[in-house]
Write a protein that holds these residues in place. Structure first.
Motif, short mmCIF file in Angstrom:
data_model
loop_
_atom_site.label_atom_id
_atom_site.label_comp_id
_atom_site.label_asym_id
_atom_site.label_seq_id
_atom_site.Cartn_x
_atom_site.Cartn_y
_atom_site.Cartn_z
N MET A 265 0.85 -1.20 0.00
CA MET A 265 0.00 0.00 0.00
C MET A 265 0.88 1.24 0.00
O MET A 265 1.84 1.34 0.75
N SER A 266 0.56 2.22 -0.87
CA SER A 266 1.36 3.43 -0.98
C SER A 266 1.12 4.36 0.20
O SER A 266 0.02 4.42 0.77
N LEU A 267 2.15 5.07 0.56
CA LEU A 267 1.99 6.15 1.53
C LEU A 267 1.19 7.28 0.89
O LEU A 267 1.26 7.49 -0.32
N ARG A 268 0.46 8.01 1.69
CA ARG A 268 -0.23 9.19 1.19
C ARG A 268 0.71 10.39 1.27
O ARG A 268 1.57 10.46 2.14
N ALA A 269 0.53 11.33 0.35
CA ALA A 269 1.41 12.50 0.32
C ALA A 269 0.64 13.74 -0.12
O ALA A 269 -0.25 13.65 -0.98
N PHE A 270 0.98 14.86 0.47
CA PHE A 270 0.35 16.14 0.12
C PHE A 270 1.41 17.23 0.20
O PHE A 270 2.23 17.24 1.11
N GLY A 271 1.39 18.15 -0.74
CA GLY A 271 2.35 19.25 -0.75
C GLY A 271 1.76 20.51 -1.34
O GLY A 271 0.65 20.49 -1.89
N GLY A 272 2.51 21.60 -1.26
CA GLY A 272 2.05 22.87 -1.81
C GLY A 272 3.08 23.95 -1.58
O GLY A 272 4.14 23.71 -0.97
N PRO A 273 2.82 25.16 -2.04
CA PRO A 273 3.77 26.26 -1.85
C PRO A 273 3.88 26.64 -0.37
O PRO A 273 2.96 26.41 0.41
N SER A 274 5.02 27.22 -0.01
CA SER A 274 5.22 27.62 1.39
C SER A 274 4.28 28.74 1.79
O SER A 274 3.79 28.78 2.92
N LEU A 275 4.03 29.68 0.86
CA LEU A 275 3.16 30.82 1.16
C LEU A 275 2.40 31.23 -0.09
O LEU A 275 2.98 31.35 -1.17
N TYR A 276 1.10 31.45 0.07
CA TYR A 276 0.25 31.93 -1.02
C TYR A 276 -0.40 33.23 -0.56
O TYR A 276 -1.01 33.28 0.52
N VAL A 277 -0.27 34.28 -1.38
CA VAL A 277 -0.83 35.60 -1.05
C VAL A 277 -1.66 36.06 -2.24
O VAL A 277 -1.19 36.04 -3.38
N GLN A 278 -2.90 36.50 -2.02
CA GLN A 278 -3.78 36.91 -3.12
C GLN A 278 -4.61 38.11 -2.73
O GLN A 278 -5.09 38.21 -1.59
N GLY A 279 -4.82 39.01 -3.69
CA GLY A 279 -5.73 40.12 -3.50
C GLY A 279 -5.39 41.27 -4.42
O GLY A 279 -4.29 41.34 -4.97
N ALA A 280 -6.33 42.18 -4.61
CA ALA A 280 -6.09 43.37 -5.41
C ALA A 280 -5.05 44.23 -4.71
O ALA A 280 -5.21 44.58 -3.54
N GLY A 281 -3.99 44.57 -5.44
CA GLY A 281 -2.92 45.37 -4.86
C GLY A 281 -1.85 44.57 -4.15
O GLY A 281 -0.95 45.14 -3.52
N ALA A 282 -1.89 43.24 -4.26
CA ALA A 282 -0.91 42.40 -3.56
C ALA A 282 0.52 42.66 -4.01
O ALA A 282 1.46 42.40 -3.26
N LEU A 283 0.69 43.21 -5.22
CA LEU A 283 2.04 43.47 -5.72
C LEU A 283 2.81 44.42 -4.79
O LEU A 283 4.04 44.36 -4.72
N ALA A 284 2.08 45.28 -4.09
CA ALA A 284 2.74 46.21 -3.16
C ALA A 284 3.41 45.48 -2.00
O ALA A 284 4.28 46.05 -1.33
N PRO B 90 -11.74 43.46 -10.22
CA PRO B 90 -11.95 42.29 -9.36
C PRO B 90 -13.11 42.49 -8.39
O PRO B 90 -13.31 43.59 -7.87
N ASP B 91 -13.88 41.44 -8.19
CA ASP B 91 -14.93 41.47 -7.18
C ASP B 91 -14.88 40.16 -6.41
O ASP B 91 -13.96 39.35 -6.58
N ALA B 92 -15.85 39.93 -5.54
CA ALA B 92 -15.82 38.74 -4.68
C ALA B 92 -15.85 37.45 -5.50
O ALA B 92 -15.14 36.49 -5.18
N ALA B 93 -16.65 37.42 -6.56
CA ALA B 93 -16.72 36.23 -7.40
C ALA B 93 -15.38 35.95 -8.07
O ALA B 93 -14.91 34.80 -8.12
N MET B 94 -14.76 36.98 -8.59
CA MET B 94 -13.47 36.80 -9.24
C MET B 94 -12.41 36.33 -8.26
O MET B 94 -11.59 35.46 -8.58
N GLU B 95 -12.40 36.89 -7.05
CA GLU B 95 -11.42 36.46 -6.04
C GLU B 95 -11.57 34.97 -5.75
O GLU B 95 -10.59 34.23 -5.64
N LYS B 96 -12.81 34.51 -5.64
CA LYS B 96 -13.05 33.09 -5.36
C LYS B 96 -12.57 32.21 -6.51
O LYS B 96 -11.94 31.17 -6.30
N VAL B 97 -12.85 32.65 -7.74
CA VAL B 97 -12.48 31.84 -8.89
C VAL B 97 -10.98 31.85 -9.11
O VAL B 97 -10.39 30.82 -9.47
N VAL B 98 -10.32 32.97 -8.89
CA VAL B 98 -8.86 33.01 -8.99
C VAL B 98 -8.24 32.05 -7.98
O VAL B 98 -7.31 31.29 -8.30
N GLU B 99 -8.75 32.06 -6.76
CA GLU B 99 -8.23 31.12 -5.77
C GLU B 99 -8.46 29.67 -6.23
O GLU B 99 -7.59 28.80 -6.05
#
Length: 353
Positions: A1-20, A224-233
């Motif tokens: 039986m295989s071990l289970r594994a999960f991974g991802g980026p260390s940090l995710y930041v999202q929002g209008a103006g996040a470039l600042a 961007p609005d609330a719907a777009m933020e959800k879909v981008v995520e």
């Protein structure tokens, strides 16, 4: 039986103006940033990027295709600059090239996508092509990106076609992860899919179906609005976590064959996946009502649901797509009940028009 594994980026930041917020985030990762971006992105965001990363940064122009030669060229430039951190800015191919440079230098990696056309920003995969745009290989970083920063105000300025392609890429994850898990397949960490990956894939699909059309409208308004933020995520973070920790199946396998057909190879990855998903669902035996509902959503978003939509009229293209995919896609057998090459051919052939 295989071990289970999960991974991802260390940090995710999202929002209008996040470039600042980019400057201090980059500074925390390393000195002398090496920025990989194409000429268009450099023209649009260059002054903001330079202000964020400081005078010690080196800016390199991405040539347009993620090839081994392009990665070697930019890696040499990054070594010459004594880069302490790589920053990839732009679309999927620029981002994957930055991943290749990161692998060559073994340094931290930050990603700033300027379009939401696929889920490559969060993953450790780099997809390489030949100079004539045929898929060549997939390379894996040791770890996922250290930082993924998504400024939705920037994403909203991109053409709507890119956003629609991101939705097409995200739609498949629920069905591919379910098939991978059912078949006992492995994810991209060489482990079995976790329950979390299955839950993320399910949530990704639910968000995209519920808010996709409203999010497209927000992109049309370039606001961007609330719907777009959800879909981008969903299209960047949830989709990325789902495929990498959940595994893939037929929809993504067919992109191998699509890259061998000129009319389709020029399409966006998410557009190819959207058609691949439709073929997978036909192979699963989904009823006409289910398929018609999804096709109506494709039409509302602007996604292709047939080979004819890509300009393919010769049935021989199906032979090429299935043959290449069957021979080269490592996850094409993540499907239950077991699928024959003839059954896959019939499913795709049913989507000629």
């Amino acid at each position: 039986m295989s071990l289970r594994a999960f991974g991802g980026p260390s940090l995710y930041v999202q929002g209008a103006g996040a470039l600042a917020d980019l400057g201090p985030r980059i500074a925390a990762l390393g000195a002398r940033p090496f920025v990989v971006a194409d000429a268009v992105v450099a023209e649009l965001l260059g002054h903001r990027l330079r202000a964020a990363v400081g005078a010690g940064a080196t800016f390199a122009t991405f040539g347009g295709e993620c090839t081994a030669a392009e990665i070697d060229r930019l890696s040499a430039a990054a070594r010459a600059a004594e880069a302490g951190v790589v920053l990839g800015v732009g679309g999927g191919k620029a981002i994957d090239t930055a991943k290749g440079v990161c692998m060559a230098l073994s340094c931290p990696l930050a990603i700033v996508p300027t379009i939401a056309s696929n889920d490559s920003p969060t993953s450790r995969l780099a997809v390489l092509y030949t100079a004539d745009h045929v898929l060549a290989e997939v390379r894996l970083m040791a770890t996922n990106p250290d930082l993924v920063l998504v400024d939705t105000a920037v994403i909203a300025q991109a053409p709507a076609r890119f956003f629609a392609a991101g939705i097409g890429d995200a739609l498949s994850k629920k069905f591919e992860v379910e098939q991978c898990a059912a078949a006992g397949g492995l994810n991209f960490y060489k482990g079995a899919p976790t329950e979390l990956a299955l839950a993320i894939a399910e949530r990704c699909y639910a968000i995209v179906r519920a808010d996709g059309e409203a999010a497209m409208a927000a992109v049309g308004r370039k606001a961007p609005d609330a719907a777009m933020e959800k879909v981008v995520e969903a299209t960047i973070l949830l989709s990325g976590l789902a495929f990498e920790s959940g595994g893939l199946s037929i929809a993504h396998s067919l992109t191998r064959g699509f890259s061998a057909v000129p009319e389709i190879s020029r399409a966006l990855h998410g557009e190819q996946v959207a058609l691949g998903l439709m073929a997978q669902l036909v192979a699963e035996g989904r009823d006409a009502a289910f398929l018609d509902d999804l096709k109506a959503f494709y039409a509302a978003i602007g996604l292709p649901a047939s080979l004819a939509a890509f300009g393919v009229s010769d049935p021989a293209a199906v032979d090429v797509i299935v043959d290449v995919s069957w021979r080269t896609a490592p996850y094409i057998r993540n499907f239950r009940p077991e699928l024959s090459q003839a059954q896959l051919h019939a499913a795709l052939a049913s989507l000629m028009t």
